[in-house]
Design a protein around this motif. Structure first.
Motif, PDB file in Angstrom:
ATOM      1  N   ARG A   1       0.847  -1.189   0.000  1.00 56.66           N
ATOM      2  CA  ARG A   1       0.000   0.000   0.000  1.00 56.66           C
ATOM      3  C   ARG A   1       0.885   1.242   0.000  1.00 56.66           C
ATOM      4  O   ARG A   1       1.825   1.344   0.791  1.00 56.66           O
ATOM      5  CB  ARG A   1      -0.932   0.015   1.221  1.00 56.66           C
ATOM      6  CG  ARG A   1      -1.878  -1.175   1.276  1.00 56.66           C
ATOM      7  CD  ARG A   1      -2.807  -1.114   2.479  1.00 56.66           C
ATOM      8  NE  ARG A   1      -3.389  -2.422   2.750  1.00 56.66           N
ATOM      9  CZ  ARG A   1      -4.020  -2.733   3.865  1.00 56.66           C
ATOM     10  NH1 ARG A   1      -4.170  -1.816   4.830  1.00 56.66           N
ATOM     11  NH2 ARG A   1      -4.514  -3.946   4.047  1.00 56.66           N
TER      12      ARG A   1
ATOM     13  N   PRO B   1      -2.171   8.361  -4.746  1.00 55.70           N
ATOM     14  CA  PRO B   1      -3.065   7.534  -5.565  1.00 55.70           C
ATOM     15  C   PRO B   1      -2.571   7.350  -7.000  1.00 55.70           C
ATOM     16  O   PRO B   1      -2.822   6.306  -7.608  1.00 55.70           O
ATOM     17  CB  PRO B   1      -4.397   8.293  -5.518  1.00 55.70           C
ATOM     18  CG  PRO B   1      -4.103   9.643  -4.978  1.00 55.70           C
ATOM     19  CD  PRO B   1      -2.885   9.495  -4.136  1.00 55.70           C
TER      20      PRO B   1
ATOM     21  N   LEU C   1      -3.574   1.495  -1.266  1.00 54.73           N
ATOM     22  CA  LEU C   1      -3.355   2.871  -0.816  1.00 54.73           C
ATOM     23  C   LEU C   1      -3.581   2.949   0.689  1.00 54.73           C
ATOM     24  O   LEU C   1      -4.556   2.401   1.214  1.00 54.73           O
ATOM     25  CB  LEU C   1      -4.319   3.819  -1.529  1.00 54.73           C
ATOM     26  CG  LEU C   1      -4.035   5.316  -1.371  1.00 54.73           C
ATOM     27  CD1 LEU C   1      -2.788   5.706  -2.163  1.00 54.73           C
ATOM     28  CD2 LEU C   1      -5.221   6.150  -1.836  1.00 54.73           C
TER      29      LEU C   1
ATOM     30  N   GLN D   1      -4.285   5.789   3.238  1.00 58.72           N
ATOM     31  CA  GLN D   1      -4.678   7.198   3.336  1.00 58.72           C
ATOM     32  C   GLN D   1      -4.469   7.685   4.766  1.00 58.72           C
ATOM     33  O   GLN D   1      -5.173   7.267   5.685  1.00 58.72           O
ATOM     34  CB  GLN D   1      -6.147   7.352   2.946  1.00 58.72           C
ATOM     35  CG  GLN D   1      -6.627   8.777   2.837  1.00 58.72           C
ATOM     36  CD  GLN D   1      -6.537   9.279   1.413  1.00 58.72           C
ATOM     37  OE1 GLN D   1      -6.796   8.546   0.470  1.00 58.72           O
ATOM     38  NE2 GLN D   1      -6.188  10.538   1.265  1.00 58.72           N
TER      39      GLN D   1
ATOM     40  N   TRP E   1     -10.232   7.968  -5.086  1.00 61.43           N
ATOM     41  CA  TRP E   1     -10.457   6.694  -5.765  1.00 61.43           C
ATOM     42  C   TRP E   1     -10.571   6.881  -7.280  1.00 61.43           C
ATOM     43  O   TRP E   1     -10.104   6.043  -8.052  1.00 61.43           O
ATOM     44  CB  TRP E   1     -11.700   6.010  -5.220  1.00 61.43           C
ATOM     45  CG  TRP E   1     -11.857   4.640  -5.808  1.00 61.43           C
ATOM     46  CD1 TRP E   1     -12.793   4.220  -6.696  1.00 61.43           C
ATOM     47  CD2 TRP E   1     -11.010   3.512  -5.575  1.00 61.43           C
ATOM     48  NE1 TRP E   1     -12.594   2.913  -7.039  1.00 61.43           N
ATOM     49  CE2 TRP E   1     -11.498   2.451  -6.369  1.00 61.43           C
ATOM     50  CE3 TRP E   1      -9.880   3.309  -4.787  1.00 61.43           C
ATOM     51  CZ2 TRP E   1     -10.904   1.196  -6.376  1.00 61.43           C
ATOM     52  CZ3 TRP E   1      -9.275   2.057  -4.802  1.00 61.43           C
ATOM     53  CH2 TRP E   1      -9.798   1.019  -5.583  1.00 61.43           C
TER      54      TRP E   1
ATOM     55  N   ARG F   1     -10.609  -1.764  -3.918  1.00 60.27           N
ATOM     56  CA  ARG F   1     -10.944  -1.045  -2.690  1.00 60.27           C
ATOM     57  C   ARG F   1     -10.570  -1.846  -1.443  1.00 60.27           C
ATOM     58  O   ARG F   1     -10.375  -1.274  -0.370  1.00 60.27           O
ATOM     59  CB  ARG F   1     -12.442  -0.724  -2.664  1.00 60.27           C
ATOM     60  CG  ARG F   1     -12.872   0.355  -3.658  1.00 60.27           C
ATOM     61  CD  ARG F   1     -14.359   0.629  -3.556  1.00 60.27           C
ATOM     62  NE  ARG F   1     -14.795   1.642  -4.495  1.00 60.27           N
ATOM     63  CZ  ARG F   1     -14.806   2.953  -4.228  1.00 60.27           C
ATOM     64  NH1 ARG F   1     -14.408   3.383  -3.044  1.00 60.27           N
ATOM     65  NH2 ARG F   1     -15.221   3.815  -5.130  1.00 60.27           N
TER      66      ARG F   1
ATOM     67  N   TRP G   1      -7.478  -0.528   0.140  1.00 62.02           N
ATOM     68  CA  TRP G   1      -7.477   0.905   0.447  1.00 62.02           C
ATOM     69  C   TRP G   1      -7.779   1.061   1.926  1.00 62.02           C
ATOM     70  O   TRP G   1      -8.841   0.657   2.405  1.00 62.02           O
ATOM     71  CB  TRP G   1      -8.541   1.605  -0.403  1.00 62.02           C
ATOM     72  CG  TRP G   1      -8.601   3.097  -0.234  1.00 62.02           C
ATOM     73  CD1 TRP G   1      -7.693   3.917   0.363  1.00 62.02           C
ATOM     74  CD2 TRP G   1      -9.651   3.955  -0.690  1.00 62.02           C
ATOM     75  NE1 TRP G   1      -8.084   5.222   0.302  1.00 62.02           N
ATOM     76  CE2 TRP G   1      -9.289   5.276  -0.342  1.00 62.02           C
ATOM     77  CE3 TRP G   1     -10.856   3.733  -1.365  1.00 62.02           C
ATOM     78  CZ2 TRP G   1     -10.108   6.374  -0.633  1.00 62.02           C
ATOM     79  CZ3 TRP G   1     -11.653   4.818  -1.661  1.00 62.02           C
ATOM     80  CH2 TRP G   1     -11.286   6.123  -1.302  1.00 62.02           C
TER      81      TRP G   1
ATOM     82  N   VAL H   1     -14.093   1.398   1.618  1.00 64.07           N
ATOM     83  CA  VAL H   1     -12.655   1.148   1.789  1.00 64.07           C
ATOM     84  C   VAL H   1     -12.481  -0.246   2.379  1.00 64.07           C
ATOM     85  O   VAL H   1     -13.438  -0.867   2.856  1.00 64.07           O
ATOM     86  CB  VAL H   1     -11.992   2.200   2.699  1.00 64.07           C
ATOM     87  CG1 VAL H   1     -12.167   3.596   2.122  1.00 64.07           C
ATOM     88  CG2 VAL H   1     -12.556   2.142   4.124  1.00 64.07           C
TER      89      VAL H   1
END
Length: 377
Positions: free
Chosen positions: A174, A184, A194, A196, A209, A225, A228, A306
């Motif tokens: 990630r 991203p 990812l 965040q 996204w 997702r 994420w 997510v």
């Protein structure tokens, strides 16, 4: 998508006047506690200055935590790519992946503390470019197609090849993201996940996204997702008033330090109440389990979904109270999103309905017995 997963990010963020040896031990005990509570992921960061964030090697910490835990996945969150030669870094991570039997999640980033880079003589304006070059080299090595040769102004690879493959099919990666779209974009370019850090404004999550998907499509990649994760700082107590009182212990010091080193807390609060209101408006939640459920549901709605909700561990309250906060989260918040609470409440209602039917059945049985006795008499 799978069910929403939950994790904790241990930066760590410890008061520098306390015993660091004891703080390391408390961090490891916290990961053990999270494992018992059923959290899915535990992350630790890489930092080399400021005095507050004392884990210099996420790999060493994750290995120690792996020996004490059974189920929880261990995130390197994040390793600062410009600080390491790509071949040496991926070699260490693959070894850790085998030693933990595939429980590693690899977080990659540029490094969030400018002082770290400065001490190594690195130009902070070049870190993003260096990070992209490092990730490209790492992904080329992990492709296992052919030996990798490339030269930059900060590393050289000459017919480089890895001697290990990941423990499982691949190692989950990630890419760190904060405010800018660079995270991203980099994740989308390589089809990675990812991480965040912080929840941006009203439409920014959905926009994040969109950037991921568009960039992935441009490079023939796919993103999920499920990979994420979104981080928010959370502290829970029985009442909101109690939560606010508990964080007086260390949160003011934390916010003052973060204001000097990160862009997330540019405004310094006037007093304790103003600080809590400022934090609860976005980067943190100080309150009750019901407030946490509402905040997470809002994040899921704004983002479109997510994979993991990560709690940023700032040690705002005393260690025992922080452990209690995570216990409350596991007991009251996690079942709401796993579906376990709904299913059990349905079972309770079914039992009540069955009990009402059972009462009628018992009455009918008693009547039959009396009728039989009357007939014999």
């Amino acid at each position: 998508m799978r069910r929403l997963r939950f994790g904790v990010q241990i930066f760590p963020y410890h008061n520098p006047v306390h015993n660091p040896t004891l703080q390391f031990e408390e961090d490891l005990q916290l990961v053990e506690h999270l494992d018992r509570l059923g959290f899915d992921e535990a992350w630790c960061g890489e930092h080399h200055s400021t005095g507050w964030e004392s884990i210099a090697s996420p790999e060493l910490f994750a290995m120690a935590a792996a020996e004490r835990t059974k189920h929880i996945r261990l995130g390197l969150g994040v390793t600062s790519i410009p600080y390491h030669h790509p071949l040496m870094l991926v070699d260490r991570v693959l070894q850790l992946d085998h030693l933990t039997r595939g429980r590693v999640i690899w977080g990659m980033g540029t490094g969030s503390v400018a002082q770290d880079a400065s001490m190594m003589g690195l130009d902070t304006q070049e870190l993003r470019r260096m990070s992209e070059e490092g990730v490209e080299a790492i992904m080329a090595l992990l492709a296992y197609d052919e030996p990798v040769t490339r030269t930059t102004d900060w590393f050289t690879l000459q017919d480089a090849a890895l001697q290990l493959r990941p423990y499982s099919d691949d190692i989950e990666i990630r890419v760190a993201a904060m405010i800018s779209p660079s995270g991203p974009r980099l994740a989308g370019r390589h089809g990675l996940g990812l991480f965040q850090f912080g929840v941006p404004g009203e439409d920014a999550l959905a926009n994040t996204w969109r950037i991921m998907e568009e960039t992935a499509a441009e490079h023939g990649k796919e993103v999920s997702r499920d990979r994420w994760s979104v981080l928010q700082h959370v502290y829970l107590a029985e009442t909101e008033e109690q939560a606010r009182a508990d964080v007086r212990w260390n949160l003011p010091n934390v916010i003052e330090s973060l204001g000097r080193t990160t862009p997330l807390f540019p405004e310094q609060p006037r007093d304790h109440d103003h600080m809590v209101e400022m934090l609860n408006a976005g980067p943190m939640l100080i309150g009750t389990p019901d407030m946490a459920i509402a905040r997470i549901e809002d994040i899921l709605k704004r983002s479109g979904g997510v994979g993991t909700f990560i709690i940023g561990h700032l040690e705002a309250a005393e260690p025992e109270k922080m452990r209690k906060s995570y216990e409350m989260f596991a007991r009251h918040v996690m079942p709401h999103f796993s579906g376990q609470r709904t299913q059990r409440l349905r079972a309770v209602q079914h039992s009540i309905d069955f009990g009402q039917n059972a009462d009628r059945l018992a009455a009918a049985q008693q009547k039959a017995i009396k009728d039989y006795e009357s007939s014999r008499a």
